[in-house]
Design an enzyme around this catalytic site. Structure first.
Site, PDB file in Angstrom:
ATOM      1  CG  ASP A   1      11.542 -31.916 -41.082  1.00  0.00           C
ATOM      2  OD1 ASP A   1      11.967 -31.726 -39.922  1.00  0.00           O
ATOM      3  OD2 ASP A   1      11.067 -31.002 -41.793  1.00  0.00           O
TER       4      ASP A   1
ATOM      5  CE  LYS B   1       8.012 -24.216 -36.042  1.00  0.00           C
ATOM      6  NZ  LYS B   1       7.291 -24.906 -37.105  1.00  0.00           N
TER       7      LYS B   1
ATOM      8  CD  GLU C   1      11.437 -25.605 -34.570  1.00  0.00           C
ATOM      9  OE1 GLU C   1      12.395 -25.709 -35.346  1.00  0.00           O
ATOM     10  OE2 GLU C   1      10.331 -26.098 -34.795  1.00  0.00           O
TER      11      GLU C   1
ATOM     12  CB  THR D   1       5.831 -29.273 -43.815  1.00  0.00           C
ATOM     13  OG1 THR D   1       4.915 -30.291 -43.448  1.00  0.00           O
ATOM     14  CG2 THR D   1       6.998 -29.244 -42.842  1.00  0.00           C
TER      15      THR D   1
ATOM     16  CG  ASP E   1       9.531 -22.485 -41.432  1.00  0.00           C
ATOM     17  OD1 ASP E   1       9.250 -21.811 -40.431  1.00  0.00           O
ATOM     18  OD2 ASP E   1       9.608 -23.725 -41.426  1.00  0.00           O
TER      19      ASP E   1
HETATM   20  O1  RIB Z   1       7.975 -25.296 -39.867  1.00  0.00           O
HETATM   21  C1  RIB Z   1       8.230 -26.594 -40.288  1.00  0.00           C
HETATM   22  C2  RIB Z   1       9.329 -27.214 -39.478  1.00  0.00           C
HETATM   23  O2  RIB Z   1       8.902 -27.336 -38.145  1.00  0.00           O
HETATM   24  C3  RIB Z   1       9.732 -28.602 -39.908  1.00  0.00           C
HETATM   25  O3  RIB Z   1      10.731 -28.607 -40.892  1.00  0.00           O
HETATM   26  C4  RIB Z   1      10.136 -29.263 -38.598  1.00  0.00           C
HETATM   27  O4  RIB Z   1      11.485 -29.605 -38.524  1.00  0.00           O
HETATM   28  C5  RIB Z   1       9.730 -28.286 -37.496  1.00  0.00           C
HETATM   29  O5  RIB Z   1      10.799 -27.584 -37.012  1.00  0.00           O
END
Ligand code: RIB
Length: 292
Positions: A12, A39, A136, A241, A245
């Site tokens: 990131d 994620k 993803e 962010t 997750d």
């Molecule tokens: O959910 C956050 C994540 O989404 C980040 O860490 C980024 O890499 C994207 O995948």
């Protein structure tokens, strides 16, 4: 029972901004960091920090040893993480402004997961094991079919939500973990009204367990027409962010331990309220001890 998270790993690149960059604009950031994210990785870290034994499968590039070391540091097992010397590790460019973020993804090695890799990884799992997925990586439909044929339970966080999700065999899913936008997309709601979305979930995903987060309106668990609600905690968000997750990882870890969705909602809400108060993705996820 083993838990397998087959998911993304990203570097990131995070830029703190006074405002999100606009078309035709060139602006400087007011802060920068490079962190571990994706994620998939974030959810494995959250599961591990919530006390769950977890295997992370996925694909990184030649520089991927850093990810393996990072996951191992938190107790995540990386036996099925493949280093692909011909691909770059995935990355994300993240602008953060007033606690909100904008993310650009470059899939890299995450999008090179193929049936051969899936077959190899899943040969180590059996009936009753749990598979966690996000949206993803490549080959998700194949992973789901293969896992189902083995008898694994399937949990999916359909983030980021896009049309690819509808190409997956969603009838094989046991638990959906979604935010309100993903939920509205899944049930094809024409409005963002939470009541309407919940009613559509009851109707269209009647045989599924659905966990839905709705920002400041808290989180819901819907099963067999019954709804459990947990209020959000009011905190000052610095960087959201990985909040979703964290929620997914803590909810699943708690739910798999005692099948008590109310307790799992409470724990996940608490954990993600801590994540938003720290900068970055995986690094801002609290441990179960922090929650106590
Ligand atoms: O959910 C956050 C994540 O989404 C980040 O860490 C980024 O890499 C994207 O995948």
């Amino acid at each position: 029972m083993k838990v397998l998270n087959f998911g993304s790993l990203n570097y990131d690149y995070v830029y703190e901004m006074e405002h999100f960059v606009l078309p035709k604009e060139t602006i400087s950031s007011i802060g920068y960091s490079r962190n571990f994210g994706g994620k998939g990785l974030n959810q494995s870290i959250a599961l591990a920090k919530a006390g769950m034994d977890v295997y992370h499968a996925g694909r990184v590039g030649a520089d991927g040893q850093d990810f393996i070391d990072y996951l191992n540091k938190y107790g995540v097992k990386t036996d099925y993480l493949l280093k692909d010397l011909n691909e770059a590790t995935g990355h994300a460019i993240i602008q953060v402004c007033n606690g909100q973020n904008c993310i650009i993804l470059h899939g890299g090695a995450n999008q090179k997961i193929d049936e051969k890799q899936v077959d190899e990884v899943l040969s180590h799992f059996e009936k009753g094991d749990v598979l966690l997925l996000q949206n993803e990586i490549s080959s998700i439909g194949y992973i789901m079919e293969k896992a189902h044929s083995i008898g694994m339970d399937i949990v999916i966080n359909t983030a980021p939500m896009n049309d690819k999700v509808f190409t997956y065999p969603l009838d094989l899913v046991d638990i959906f973990v979604v935010n309100e936008v993903e939920a509205a997309g899944l049930v094809k709601s024409e409005t963002d009204d939470v009541e309407t979305i919940i009613n559509l979930i009851k109707e269209k995903l009647a045989d599924k367990k659905v966990v839905m987060t709705v920002g400041e309106k808290g989180a819901y668990y819907i099963e067999n027409g019954n709804v459990i609600h947990e209020d959000a905690l009011v905190v000052k968000a610095i960087d959201t962010t990985a909040a979703g997750d964290t929620f997914t990882g803590f909810f699943l870890a708690s739910y798999l331990q005692d099948k008590d969705p109310a307790r799992a909602l409470k724990l996940a809400t608490k954990a993600s309220s801590i994540t938003v108060q720290g900068k970055g993705a995986a690094q801002s996820i609290p441990s179960i001890e922090d929650l106590k």
